[in-house]
Enzyme design. Structure first.
Site, PDB file in Angstrom:
ATOM      1  CB  SER A  98      -1.004   0.037   1.078  1.00  0.00           C
ATOM      2  OG  SER A  98      -2.070   0.693   1.134  1.00  0.00           O
ATOM      3  CG  HIS A 123      -4.330  -1.918  -1.899  1.00  0.00           C
ATOM      4  ND1 HIS A 123      -4.869  -2.385  -1.118  1.00  0.00           N
ATOM      5  CD2 HIS A 123      -3.648  -0.592  -1.666  1.00  0.00           C
ATOM      6  CE1 HIS A 123      -4.407  -1.779   0.065  1.00  0.00           C
ATOM      7  NE2 HIS A 123      -3.793  -0.851  -0.200  1.00  0.00           N
TER       8      HIS A 123
END
Length: 198
Positions: A98, A123
């Site tokens: 992330s 993501h």
């Protein structure tokens, strides 16, 4: 309670004890470990600014082992990395997921590395909100704006087309170190310190 090892150094004035992270900071090494949140981001930003003030010409190394965290906290670190004058080498050990992967990619081109068994994950941002319908709509627009901003940051640092980045970030996308190199998040997979020039 987390145990932080101490390092004892002998100097002409006697012994001096440092916690391990303070000692490594003297060598211009910053650690990003654990979740990225506001307090941790403030410490990292302060370390970057301190090291720049100490020597604006000398490189900084950032070691990353993080599952990601709060987007705004991560972006404060990202913006400071781009703002300071020293080049910043990034190294993933363990995981950079992330926001951790965004910080890994944000290092100086040619100086972004990962150890062979590292895992990198990208993501789209996630969030939750409850309240009045109008407030929910405002927050939904904000998260879409953040998603767009993150996409462009990955495009800038990976050299990928926007459509590729958007498709790759549609769901949790886990990568090996080699796959992250192919994607453009890192420049090199290293096994030994001798393999790196930073």
């Amino acid at each position: 309670m987390t145990l932080v090892p101490m390092v004892v150094e002998q100097t002409s004035r006697g012994e001096r004890a440092y916690d391990i992270y303070s000692r490594l900071l003297k060598e211009r090494i910053i650690f990003i470990t654990g979740p990225i949140e506001d307090q941790m981001a403030s410490l990292v930003v302060a370390q970057l600014i301190f090291l720049e003030a100490e020597n604006p010409e000398k490189d900084i190394s950032m070691y990353i082992n993080s599952p990601g965290g709060v987007v705004t906290a991560g972006l404060s670190i990202y913006d400071t990395m781009q703002y300071v004058k020293p080049r910043i080498a990034t190294l993933c050990l363990g995981q950079a997921a992330s926001m951790g992967s965004l910080l890994l990619a944000a290092g100086e081109k040619g100086m972004r590395c990962a150890l062979p068994n590292s895992r990198i994950m990208i993501h789209q941002p996630s969030g939750g909100f409850q309240g009045q319908a109008t407030d929910i709509e405002i927050h939904a627009k904000e998260i879409l704006n953040i998603k767009s901003r993150l996409n462009y940051i990955y495009v800038k640092h990976t050299g990928r087309e926007l459509s590729e980045v958007v498709a790759s970030m549609e769901r949790d996308n886990f990568m090996s170190a080699d796959s992250a190199q192919d994607f453009g998040i890192i420049d090199k997979v290293i096994e030994k310190r001798l393999d790196i020039d930073v």
